[in-house]
Write a protein that holds these residues in place. Structure first.
Motif, PDB file in Angstrom:
ATOM      1  N   ASN A  48       0.836  -1.204   0.000  1.00 45.50           N
ATOM      2  CA  ASN A  48       0.000   0.000   0.000  1.00 45.50           C
ATOM      3  C   ASN A  48       0.872   1.255   0.000  1.00 45.50           C
ATOM      4  N   SER A  49       0.920   1.931  -1.131  1.00 46.64           N
ATOM      5  CA  SER A  49       1.684   3.172  -1.242  1.00 46.64           C
ATOM      6  C   SER A  49       0.757   4.363  -1.500  1.00 46.64           C
ATOM      7  N   ASP A  50      -0.536   4.185  -1.213  1.00 50.17           N
ATOM      8  CA  ASP A  50      -1.512   5.252  -1.426  1.00 50.17           C
ATOM      9  C   ASP A  50      -1.181   6.474  -0.575  1.00 50.17           C
ATOM     10  N   ALA A  51      -1.663   7.627  -0.997  1.00 51.94           N
ATOM     11  CA  ALA A  51      -1.487   8.853  -0.215  1.00 51.94           C
ATOM     12  C   ALA A  51      -2.068   8.640   1.180  1.00 51.94           C
ATOM     13  N   GLY A  52      -1.299   8.986   2.196  1.00 55.29           N
ATOM     14  CA  GLY A  52      -1.742   8.821   3.576  1.00 55.29           C
ATOM     15  C   GLY A  52      -1.453   7.468   4.179  1.00 55.29           C
ATOM     16  N   SER A  53      -0.942   6.510   3.372  1.00 59.91           N
ATOM     17  CA  SER A  53      -0.613   5.187   3.910  1.00 59.91           C
ATOM     18  C   SER A  53       0.623   5.303   4.800  1.00 59.91           C
ATOM     19  N   PRO A  54       0.824   4.352   5.718  1.00 56.48           N
ATOM     20  CA  PRO A  54       2.015   4.385   6.555  1.00 56.48           C
ATOM     21  C   PRO A  54       3.317   4.439   5.736  1.00 56.48           C
ATOM     22  N   LEU A  55       3.369   3.697   4.628  1.00 55.15           N
ATOM     23  CA  LEU A  55       4.563   3.710   3.785  1.00 55.15           C
ATOM     24  C   LEU A  55       4.790   5.097   3.198  1.00 55.15           C
ATOM     25  N   LYS A  57       3.728   7.939   4.344  1.00 54.22           N
ATOM     26  CA  LYS A  57       4.088   8.854   5.436  1.00 54.22           C
ATOM     27  C   LYS A  57       5.554   8.687   5.829  1.00 54.22           C
ATOM     28  N   LEU A  58       6.015   7.440   5.902  1.00 54.14           N
ATOM     29  CA  LEU A  58       7.409   7.177   6.250  1.00 54.14           C
ATOM     30  C   LEU A  58       8.349   7.778   5.214  1.00 54.14           C
ATOM     31  N   VAL A  59       8.096   7.484   3.952  1.00 55.47           N
ATOM     32  CA  VAL A  59       8.954   7.990   2.875  1.00 55.47           C
ATOM     33  C   VAL A  59       8.910   9.521   2.838  1.00 55.47           C
ATOM     34  N   SER A  60       7.741  10.109   3.028  1.00 54.31           N
ATOM     35  CA  SER A  60       7.614  11.572   3.035  1.00 54.31           C
ATOM     36  C   SER A  60       8.404  12.189   4.189  1.00 54.31           C
ATOM     37  N   SER A  61       8.413  11.505   5.334  1.00 47.69           N
ATOM     38  CA  SER A  61       9.132  12.043   6.500  1.00 47.69           C
ATOM     39  C   SER A  61      10.641  12.076   6.269  1.00 47.69           C
ATOM     40  N   LEU A  62      11.101  11.323   5.274  1.00 48.93           N
ATOM     41  CA  LEU A  62      12.537  11.277   4.971  1.00 48.93           C
ATOM     42  C   LEU A  62      12.911  12.151   3.779  1.00 48.93           C
ATOM     43  N   SER A  63      11.950  12.875   3.221  1.00 50.58           N
ATOM     44  CA  SER A  63      12.204  13.649   2.002  1.00 50.58           C
ATOM     45  C   SER A  63      13.259  14.740   2.194  1.00 50.58           C
ATOM     46  N   ASP A  64      13.422  15.221   3.416  1.00 53.06           N
ATOM     47  CA  ASP A  64      14.419  16.265   3.675  1.00 53.06           C
ATOM     48  C   ASP A  64      15.617  15.725   4.466  1.00 53.06           C
ATOM     49  N   LEU A  65      15.848  14.432   4.381  1.00 53.22           N
ATOM     50  CA  LEU A  65      16.918  13.798   5.145  1.00 53.22           C
ATOM     51  C   LEU A  65      18.279  14.429   4.862  1.00 53.22           C
ATOM     52  N   GLU A  66      18.599  14.644   3.606  1.00 47.95           N
ATOM     53  CA  GLU A  66      19.893  15.232   3.265  1.00 47.95           C
ATOM     54  C   GLU A  66      20.033  16.637   3.846  1.00 47.95           C
ATOM     55  N   VAL A  67      18.972  17.420   3.788  1.00 43.46           N
ATOM     56  CA  VAL A  67      19.001  18.776   4.355  1.00 43.46           C
ATOM     57  C   VAL A  67      19.246  18.718   5.856  1.00 43.46           C
ATOM     58  N   ARG A  68      18.527  17.819   6.536  1.00 41.41           N
ATOM     59  CA  ARG A  68      18.707  17.683   7.987  1.00 41.41           C
ATOM     60  C   ARG A  68      20.113  17.226   8.331  1.00 41.41           C
ATOM     61  N   LEU A  69      20.635  16.265   7.578  1.00 42.11           N
ATOM     62  CA  LEU A  69      21.997  15.799   7.849  1.00 42.11           C
ATOM     63  C   LEU A  69      23.019  16.906   7.602  1.00 42.11           C
ATOM     64  N   ASN A  70      22.812  17.689   6.562  1.00 42.20           N
ATOM     65  CA  ASN A  70      23.741  18.777   6.253  1.00 42.20           C
ATOM     66  C   ASN A  70      23.654  19.931   7.238  1.00 42.20           C
ATOM     67  N   SER A  71      22.583  19.993   8.027  1.00 43.70           N
ATOM     68  CA  SER A  71      22.439  21.080   8.998  1.00 43.70           C
ATOM     69  C   SER A  71      23.061  20.739  10.355  1.00 43.70           C
ATOM     70  N   ARG A  72      23.647  19.549  10.475  1.00 42.02           N
ATOM     71  CA  ARG A  72      24.300  19.179  11.734  1.00 42.02           C
ATOM     72  C   ARG A  72      25.452  20.123  12.032  1.00 42.02           C
ATOM     73  N   LYS A  73      25.745  20.267  13.310  1.00 48.41           N
ATOM     74  CA  LYS A  73      26.831  21.144  13.744  1.00 48.41           C
ATOM     75  C   LYS A  73      27.968  20.298  14.294  1.00 48.41           C
ATOM     76  N   CYS A  74      29.171  20.697  13.957  1.00 45.51           N
ATOM     77  CA  CYS A  74      30.357  20.030  14.492  1.00 45.51           C
ATOM     78  C   CYS A  74      30.595  20.560  15.910  1.00 45.51           C
ATOM     79  N   VAL A  75      30.701  19.651  16.868  1.00 50.30           N
ATOM     80  CA  VAL A  75      30.889  20.028  18.263  1.00 50.30           C
ATOM     81  C   VAL A  75      32.108  19.276  18.791  1.00 50.30           C
TER      82      VAL A  75
END
Length: 103
Positions: A48-55, A57-75
């Motif tokens: 089930n890959s229909d709009a609103g399906s758990p799959l 939603k999961l894939v959509s939640s990862l759509s900005d993964l590269e942006v989030r990873l690139n926004s990490r700060k070196c500490v």
């Protein structure tokens, strides 16, 4: 992130494809631990890959993964240890109500 790196890799894989491309596929997962232990298992992706399906939603939640990873700060390690100590000392200190308590 030695042990959870397998799940970081899984997130990376899921972020590369649409829900429709992943639907019904099988993903092999392998993790080699320190010592003489390893784990291997497979995941069967939902059909089930229909709009609103758990799959979807999961894939959509990862759509900005590269942006989030690139926004990490070196500490510096010392600063990280300091931050973690504050977290350890303050975690769960906020007042809260039990579900059974009345206001």
């Amino acid at each position: 992130m030695y042990t959870p790196s397998v799940y970081g890799c899984l997130a990376s894989l899921l972020a590369q494809y649409s829900a429709q491309q992943l639907a019904g596929s099988r993903i092999g997962v392998f993790s080699y631990g320190s010592g003489l232990a390893a784990s291997m298992f497979s995941l069967k992706v939902s059909q089930n890959s229909d709009a609103g399906s758990p799959l979807e939603k999961l894939v959509s939640s990862l759509s900005d993964l590269e942006v989030r990873l690139n926004s990490r700060k070196c500490v510096a390690p010392e600063k990280f240890a300091e931050i973690m100590k504050v977290r350890e000392d303050t975690h769960h200190l906020g007042k809260h109500r039990e579900e059974t308590e009345q206001p």
